[in-house]
Scaffold this motif. Structure first.
Motif, PDB file in Angstrom:
ATOM      1  N   SER A   1      44.255  41.758  54.680  1.00 34.38           N
ATOM      2  CA  SER A   1      45.188  42.707  54.076  1.00 34.38           C
ATOM      3  C   SER A   1      46.045  43.385  55.128  1.00 34.38           C
ATOM      4  O   SER A   1      47.099  43.963  54.807  1.00 34.38           O
ATOM      5  CB  SER A   1      44.416  43.765  53.275  1.00 34.38           C
ATOM      6  N   ARG A   2      45.611  43.341  56.377  1.00 32.16           N
ATOM      7  CA  ARG A   2      46.384  43.966  57.453  1.00 32.16           C
ATOM      8  C   ARG A   2      47.582  43.123  57.874  1.00 32.16           C
ATOM      9  O   ARG A   2      48.431  43.597  58.626  1.00 32.16           O
ATOM     10  CB  ARG A   2      45.495  44.194  58.675  1.00 32.16           C
ATOM     11  N   LEU A   3      47.650  41.860  57.410  1.00 34.92           N
ATOM     12  CA  LEU A   3      48.736  40.988  57.868  1.00 34.92           C
ATOM     13  C   LEU A   3      50.092  41.441  57.354  1.00 34.92           C
ATOM     14  O   LEU A   3      51.079  41.422  58.085  1.00 34.92           O
ATOM     15  CB  LEU A   3      48.462  39.549  57.435  1.00 34.92           C
ATOM     16  N   SER A   4      50.147  41.830  56.075  1.00 37.25           N
ATOM     17  CA  SER A   4      51.425  42.263  55.508  1.00 37.25           C
ATOM     18  C   SER A   4      51.154  43.098  54.269  1.00 37.25           C
ATOM     19  O   SER A   4      50.156  42.867  53.568  1.00 37.25           O
ATOM     20  CB  SER A   4      52.307  41.063  55.158  1.00 37.25           C
ATOM     21  N   PRO A   5      52.044  44.052  53.948  1.00 40.83           N
ATOM     22  CA  PRO A   5      51.863  44.854  52.714  1.00 40.83           C
ATOM     23  C   PRO A   5      51.892  44.005  51.458  1.00 40.83           C
ATOM     24  O   PRO A   5      51.167  44.276  50.502  1.00 40.83           O
ATOM     25  CB  PRO A   5      53.037  45.839  52.767  1.00 40.83           C
ATOM     26  N   LEU A   6      52.732  42.965  51.460  1.00 42.15           N
ATOM     27  CA  LEU A   6      52.820  42.118  50.269  1.00 42.15           C
ATOM     28  C   LEU A   6      51.507  41.370  50.026  1.00 42.15           C
ATOM     29  O   LEU A   6      51.018  41.297  48.889  1.00 42.15           O
ATOM     30  CB  LEU A   6      53.975  41.126  50.424  1.00 42.15           C
ATOM     31  N   LEU A   7      50.920  40.820  51.102  1.00 45.25           N
ATOM     32  CA  LEU A   7      49.641  40.129  50.956  1.00 45.25           C
ATOM     33  C   LEU A   7      48.540  41.120  50.565  1.00 45.25           C
ATOM     34  O   LEU A   7      47.655  40.791  49.759  1.00 45.25           O
ATOM     35  CB  LEU A   7      49.275  39.419  52.260  1.00 45.25           C
ATOM     36  N   ASN A   8      48.612  42.338  51.116  1.00 48.83           N
ATOM     37  CA  ASN A   8      47.651  43.369  50.756  1.00 48.83           C
ATOM     38  C   ASN A   8      47.706  43.669  49.258  1.00 48.83           C
ATOM     39  O   ASN A   8      46.671  43.774  48.586  1.00 48.83           O
ATOM     40  CB  ASN A   8      47.948  44.631  51.561  1.00 48.83           C
ATOM     41  N   LYS A   9      48.918  43.747  48.718  1.00 49.38           N
ATOM     42  CA  LYS A   9      49.078  44.043  47.293  1.00 49.38           C
ATOM     43  C   LYS A   9      48.553  42.900  46.439  1.00 49.38           C
ATOM     44  O   LYS A   9      47.886  43.131  45.419  1.00 49.38           O
ATOM     45  CB  LYS A   9      50.553  44.313  46.994  1.00 49.38           C
ATOM     46  N   GLU A  10      48.830  41.641  46.842  1.00 52.69           N
ATOM     47  CA  GLU A  10      48.347  40.489  46.097  1.00 52.69           C
ATOM     48  C   GLU A  10      46.815  40.455  46.064  1.00 52.69           C
ATOM     49  O   GLU A  10      46.206  40.218  45.018  1.00 52.69           O
ATOM     50  CB  GLU A  10      48.879  39.205  46.733  1.00 52.69           C
ATOM     51  N   ILE A  11      46.202  40.687  47.220  1.00 53.71           N
ATOM     52  CA  ILE A  11      44.736  40.661  47.292  1.00 53.71           C
ATOM     53  C   ILE A  11      44.143  41.774  46.447  1.00 53.71           C
ATOM     54  O   ILE A  11      43.170  41.563  45.699  1.00 53.71           O
ATOM     55  CB  ILE A  11      44.274  40.773  48.759  1.00 53.71           C
ATOM     56  N   PHE A  12      44.738  42.989  46.502  1.00 57.43           N
ATOM     57  CA  PHE A  12      44.190  44.114  45.740  1.00 57.43           C
ATOM     58  C   PHE A  12      44.277  43.866  44.235  1.00 57.43           C
ATOM     59  O   PHE A  12      43.344  44.160  43.477  1.00 57.43           O
ATOM     60  CB  PHE A  12      44.928  45.403  46.106  1.00 57.43           C
ATOM     61  N   ILE A  13      45.399  43.295  43.797  1.00 56.64           N
ATOM     62  CA  ILE A  13      45.568  43.036  42.356  1.00 56.64           C
ATOM     63  C   ILE A  13      44.541  42.011  41.886  1.00 56.64           C
ATOM     64  O   ILE A  13      43.961  42.126  40.804  1.00 56.64           O
ATOM     65  CB  ILE A  13      47.008  42.571  42.064  1.00 56.64           C
ATOM     66  N   ILE A  14      44.296  40.969  42.722  1.00 59.83           N
ATOM     67  CA  ILE A  14      43.297  39.955  42.351  1.00 59.83           C
ATOM     68  C   ILE A  14      41.913  40.596  42.237  1.00 59.83           C
ATOM     69  O   ILE A  14      41.175  40.367  41.264  1.00 59.83           O
ATOM     70  CB  ILE A  14      43.295  38.814  43.383  1.00 59.83           C
ATOM     71  N   LEU A  15      41.556  41.400  43.218  1.00 61.01           N
ATOM     72  CA  LEU A  15      40.227  42.011  43.207  1.00 61.01           C
ATOM     73  C   LEU A  15      40.099  43.074  42.119  1.00 61.01           C
ATOM     74  O   LEU A  15      39.019  43.253  41.532  1.00 61.01           O
ATOM     75  CB  LEU A  15      39.927  42.625  44.578  1.00 61.01           C
ATOM     76  N   LEU A  16      41.182  43.784  41.818  1.00 59.17           N
ATOM     77  CA  LEU A  16      41.143  44.761  40.738  1.00 59.17           C
ATOM     78  C   LEU A  16      40.923  44.062  39.395  1.00 59.17           C
ATOM     79  O   LEU A  16      40.200  44.571  38.519  1.00 59.17           O
ATOM     80  CB  LEU A  16      42.430  45.580  40.720  1.00 59.17           C
ATOM     81  N   GLY A  17      41.550  42.889  39.223  1.00 56.27           N
ATOM     82  CA  GLY A  17      41.308  42.112  38.013  1.00 56.27           C
ATOM     83  C   GLY A  17      39.858  41.685  37.888  1.00 56.27           C
ATOM     84  O   GLY A  17      39.274  41.729  36.801  1.00 56.27           O
ATOM     85  N   GLU A  18      39.252  41.280  39.019  1.00 56.21           N
ATOM     86  CA  GLU A  18      37.838  40.914  38.990  1.00 56.21           C
ATOM     87  C   GLU A  18      36.961  42.132  38.706  1.00 56.21           C
ATOM     88  O   GLU A  18      35.971  42.057  37.982  1.00 56.21           O
ATOM     89  CB  GLU A  18      37.426  40.288  40.332  1.00 56.21           C
ATOM     90  N   PHE A  19      37.351  43.289  39.250  1.00 58.87           N
ATOM     91  CA  PHE A  19      36.608  44.534  39.009  1.00 58.87           C
ATOM     92  C   PHE A  19      36.651  44.913  37.532  1.00 58.87           C
ATOM     93  O   PHE A  19      35.697  45.496  36.993  1.00 58.87           O
ATOM     94  CB  PHE A  19      37.198  45.657  39.869  1.00 58.87           C
ATOM     95  N   SER A  20      37.752  44.570  36.853  1.00 59.40           N
ATOM     96  CA  SER A  20      37.883  44.883  35.430  1.00 59.40           C
ATOM     97  C   SER A  20      37.017  43.985  34.567  1.00 59.40           C
ATOM     98  O   SER A  20      36.649  44.364  33.452  1.00 59.40           O
ATOM     99  CB  SER A  20      39.353  44.749  35.006  1.00 59.40           C
ATOM    100  N   LYS A  21      36.680  42.772  35.059  1.00 54.99           N
ATOM    101  CA  LYS A  21      35.956  41.792  34.244  1.00 54.99           C
ATOM    102  C   LYS A  21      34.449  41.998  34.271  1.00 54.99           C
ATOM    103  O   LYS A  21      33.766  41.758  33.278  1.00 54.99           O
ATOM    104  CB  LYS A  21      36.269  40.376  34.727  1.00 54.99           C
ATOM    105  N   HIS A  22      33.904  42.378  35.413  1.00 56.32           N
ATOM    106  CA  HIS A  22      32.452  42.426  35.568  1.00 56.32           C
ATOM    107  C   HIS A  22      32.097  43.540  36.554  1.00 56.32           C
ATOM    108  O   HIS A  22      32.968  44.206  37.092  1.00 56.32           O
ATOM    109  CB  HIS A  22      31.918  41.075  36.067  1.00 56.32           C
ATOM    110  N   ARG A  23      30.825  43.668  36.796  1.00 56.64           N
ATOM    111  CA  ARG A  23      30.339  44.760  37.630  1.00 56.64           C
ATOM    112  C   ARG A  23      29.807  44.273  38.991  1.00 56.64           C
ATOM    113  O   ARG A  23      29.085  44.987  39.669  1.00 56.64           O
ATOM    114  CB  ARG A  23      29.208  45.535  36.921  1.00 56.64           C
ATOM    115  N   ALA A  24      30.153  43.022  39.381  1.00 56.15           N
ATOM    116  CA  ALA A  24      29.646  42.490  40.645  1.00 56.15           C
ATOM    117  C   ALA A  24      30.254  43.194  41.843  1.00 56.15           C
ATOM    118  O   ALA A  24      29.657  43.231  42.928  1.00 56.15           O
ATOM    119  CB  ALA A  24      29.906  40.984  40.727  1.00 56.15           C
ATOM    120  N   LEU A  25      31.466  43.750  41.688  1.00 58.15           N
ATOM    121  CA  LEU A  25      32.146  44.401  42.803  1.00 58.15           C
ATOM    122  C   LEU A  25      31.868  45.907  42.875  1.00 58.15           C
ATOM    123  O   LEU A  25      32.456  46.585  43.728  1.00 58.15           O
ATOM    124  CB  LEU A  25      33.657  44.169  42.701  1.00 58.15           C
TER     125      LEU A  25
END
Length: 813
Positions: A682-706
């Motif tokens: 996520s430190r490489l670029s703000p755009l990549l940071n945003k993409e990674i966060f959105i993916i992980l937030l979607g996973e956080f919404s689906k289940h409780r593993a995170l």
């Protein structure tokens, strides 16, 4: 200096040397035999004709009985004729005759009485079986057997696979023979000709083999208990275990390679024979003589040219030691199998010439003999006269190398040949080089020739290269005569020197093919040599480092190969470049180093070339993709292979590859590794940071593993993400089942609650100080609203006070 060899034909037997010579002459005049076989003691000549097997005895041999077995259609013909060892008998061999319907006859020659049948045997099970081809391998009979199905109507495809390869051991004693139970080696097989060599049995396609399958050779090695499929220019395609008691199905053997085999050409064979080294020699449609080794390797031996062999023409081959004799087009060709050079071509004045086969296992060594209409001739390769003094082979090799070099550099469309290069002594470089080599390689006990002045100067320039060449040749000679314990150390030194030499040469196709052969034959030694040349090592922090020179890095990382033309690039046919070879070696011996090596290579490439630079690999495939392409593809991917693919994607430092790797980690539920990768990249670029966060937030919404990693996840939240954006992402990933109207979710539910999102919402809520800063510009100037004035307490008279209280309620008149 090597001496040339000349061919001498010397008649050693006339037909008058045989009993019943008149019948022998008449038989040879009437028809050309299919095969001529000499007994191991050389006293009997056996001829297999269209409808007869006849044995003729030489004069002076005790006993007077000749052997003759004949048949007439519809009787089954003879399909096999060979000699078998019989150590316990006075005559240590017997003659085996195999008939098409599976009957085998064993004949023994007794000096006092002549030929008599020792025993009759039935090889096949069932009356419908038919033997197509048969051979003998170390006391075993091996044959191709047709087993027709009971159904009368069959498609050509089904009829093509109604054969099988069978074997039975045969023990011959003084009184008779004993057969072992029948064993089927290959089920559902096409029609094959079987040929036995010391290392195993070759199954060779015939003109009657089904066309879609007649594209490869099958090799059965009983000692290794394996069955291998080998094809031209591809080598060994697959190998399957063939243990005693097990059966191999042909269709299952090639099932996984159907699409691969469909792209291959039909293997049209005009002649075949066994070499003295245990390989198989073939004459193919293009007029090429090729050697198939027992391990499945194909090696070109000699090229007669496509026009030399007519369609349907059969070519006779016979190997004697390191010499190959070939009867083709009314001429006898002799080829040296070691140098692959034509020794001599001798025209024959008559037709009807056949090679004479010998019995094996006892008696004399094989001789090179021919059967002609007037007798038997011996072929003798003797040394030529010393006064001929032909040009050394070394000079020829130098001329050929020079011809290839100047052909690549030539701007002319005309084909450059060695003869043109040598004509008129116009090209002196090969002659100079060969003179220097001869001078340098002269034994120390002999006085070397005196070189002319230009050659002497050139020798001083090449002294180091010549010394390296001599050391390399000396090392090769030591490897040939080394013991098994010394071979490994010699092999490592040999590979080290060869790799050092190849790294300083042009990356042309020939050098790449040789480099691939080295890595394939000596994988461990090649890995050690690469590690030494690149000085690959890990420092104390576990980071991989290399100290290769820029020239070596360019050799490794160059993709399209500037020295190859577009046509040559398309003919690499699976030849790997140096970067791919190093990746394979790392994956085999140091898999943990492979992702770091890709990162290291990318760093060097970025520091040396840009993707828009004309000097660099413009438009080339990214290095991580090249590394992924050479990883072994298995039917079932193991955990190690899956992890390696993920690590290579992460090592690319490319957003798409990183997101792909994170997606694979999520799919395999490796949440700890997911968060580590997310935090790092996520430190490489703000755009990549945003993409990674959105993916992980979607996973956080689906289940409780995170949930255990929520603190790390909230730290990745971009600063420009609003609460409405957050809720939009969550709403997209919530399933309808999660929208439970009940206020309290059941035990163990994966439902997302506001309490789980509370830390993130607090982070997104602007602080008061932050709100004041937002309106700071608008609130500059006079203070608004104005400050409240200070209150002053005054004491009033009572009358005035009561009057003041009533004033608002007084009426005015």
């Amino acid at each position: 200096m090597t001496q040339a060899r000349t061919l001498l034909l010397r008649q050693i037997l006339d037909w008058d040397d045989f009993i019943h010579s008149r019948a022998l002459r008449e038989l040879l005049l009437d028809q050309l035999p299919n095969r001529v076989l000499a007994s191991p003691d050389g006293q009997h000549l056996l001829l297999l004709c269209r409808s007869r097997v006849v044995a003729f005895q030489r004069l002076g041999t005790e006993g007077g009985g000749d052997l003759e077995r004949s048949w007439h259609p519809p009787q089954p013909p003879v399909v096999g004729l060979f000699f078998l060892e019989s150590p316990s008998a006075a005559i240590p061999w017997v003659l085996g005759v195999v008939w098409e319907r599976g009957k085998a006859e064993l004949w023994r020659f007794v000096p006092s009485t002549g030929w008599h049948m020792l025993q009759s045997l039935e090889l096949c099970h069932g009356g419908r079986a038919r033997i197509i081809s048969v051979c003998s391998w170390r006391g075993q009979l091996v044959w191709c057997e047709e087993r027709p199905a009971l159904g009368a109507l069959m498609t050509p495809e089904r009829r093509a696979f109604q054969y099988c390869i069978c074997t039975r051991s045969l023990q011959i004693g003084e009184q008779g023979a004993q057969l072992s139970p029948l064993r089927v080696i290959l089920h559902n097989s096409p029609l094959y000709q079987v040929l036995a060599s010391p290392s195993g049995v070759f199954l060779v396609p015939t003109p009657d083999t089904f066309t879609n399958i007649a594209k490869f050779i099958i090799i059965w090695q009983p000692e290794n208990a394996t069955i291998s499929v080998a094809a031209p220019s591809r080598g060994c395609i697959c190998t399957k275990a063939s243990h005693p008691g097990s059966e191999v199905d042909f269709k299952k053997l090639v099932l996984g390679y159907v699409s691969f085999l469909a792209s291959m050409d039909v293997l049209i064979i005009h002649g075949c024979a066994l070499s003295s080294c245990g390989g198989l020699l073939l004459v193919t449609k293009a007029g090429m003589v090729e050697l198939v080794q027992p391990n499945g390797t194909w090696r070109p031996v000699f090229d007669f040219g496509e026009s030399a062999v007519a369609p349907g023409q059969q070519v006779q081959l016979k190997a004697f030691g390191s010499t190959l004799a070939c009867l083709l087009g009314g001429a006898l060709h002799l080829v040296d199998l070691d140098s692959r050079q034509l020794i001599e071509k001798k025209g024959l004045s008559t037709d009807g010439v056949l090679f004479l086969d010998f019995g094996t296992g006892v008696g004399e060594e094989e001789e090179m003999q021919l059967l002609a209409p007037n007798g038997i001739y011996n072929l003798d390769l003797s040394n030529a006269a010393t006064e001929s003094q032909p040009e050394p082979n070394l000079v020829e090799m130098v001329f050929e190398e020079a011809c290839k070099y100047y052909q690549r550099r030539s701007l002319s469309n005309s084909q450059l040949t060695v003869e043109k290069l040598k004509k008129g002594d116009m090209f002196q470089a090969p002659i100079a080089l060969s003179a220097i080599l001869c001078h340098s390689l002269t034994p120390k006990d002999k006085k070397p020739r005196i070189l002319t002045e230009p050659y002497a100067k050139l020798l001083s320039t090449m002294q180091l290269e010549l010394q390296s060449y001599q050391n390399l040749e000396l090392l090769k000679a030591r490897v040939v005569g080394a013991s098994e314990s010394e071979v490994e150390s010699y092999g490592e030194a040999l590979v080290e020197q060869e790799l050092s030499r190849l790294l300083h040469l042009d990356s042309n196709k020939e050098n790449l093919e040789y480099l691939n052969a080295i890595f394939s034959s000596f994988p461990k030694a090649s890995w050690k040599a690469i590690q030494n040349h690149l000085q690959l090592q890990q420092n104390g922090d576990g980071i991989l480092a290399a100290r290769a020179t820029p020239d070596i890095w360019k050799k490794i990382l160059w993709g399209p190969l500037s020295s190859l033309s577009k046509q040559e690039e398309g003919t690499l046919n699976g030849v790997l470049l140096l970067f791919e070879l190093i990746c394979l070696a790392l994956h085999q011996f140091k898999p943990k180093w492979l992702p770091q090596f890709v990162e290291l290579s990318q760093e060097y490439m970025g520091a040396t070339w840009t993707y828009s630079s004309k000097e660099g690999p413009e438009g080339s495939v990214p290095l991580y993709k090249r590394a992924l392409a050479v990883l072994p593809r298995r039917h079932k991917c193991s955990v190690a292979d899956r992890d390696m693919e993920i690590e290579l994607l992460l090592s690319s430092q490319r957003p798409k590859a990183i997101l792909q790797a994170i997606g694979q980690l999520i799919r395999h539920q490796r949440w700890q590794r997911v968060m580590e990768a997310a935090e790092k990249f996520s430190r490489l670029s703000p755009l990549l940071n945003k993409e990674i966060f959105i993916i992980l937030l979607g996973e956080f919404s689906k289940h409780r593993a995170l949930d255990p990693y929520s603190d790390m996840l909230w730290e990745l939240c971009p600063a420009d993400l609003s609460a409405s954006d957050l809720l939009s992402v969550i709403q997209q990933h919530l399933s309808p089942a999660d929208c439970d109207p009940s206020p309290f979710p059941p035990e163990g539910s994966s439902q997302l609650t506001v309490g789980l999102l509370k830390p993130l919402l607090h982070k997104l809520t602007p602080s008061p100080s932050g709100r004041a800063e937002m309106y700071a510009d608008a609130l500059q100037g006079p203070t608004f609203p104005p400050p409240t004035p200070p209150r002053q307490h005054h004491v009033l008279p009572k009358a005035a006070a009561s009057q003041e209280e009533l004033t608002p309620f007084q009426s005015h008149t």
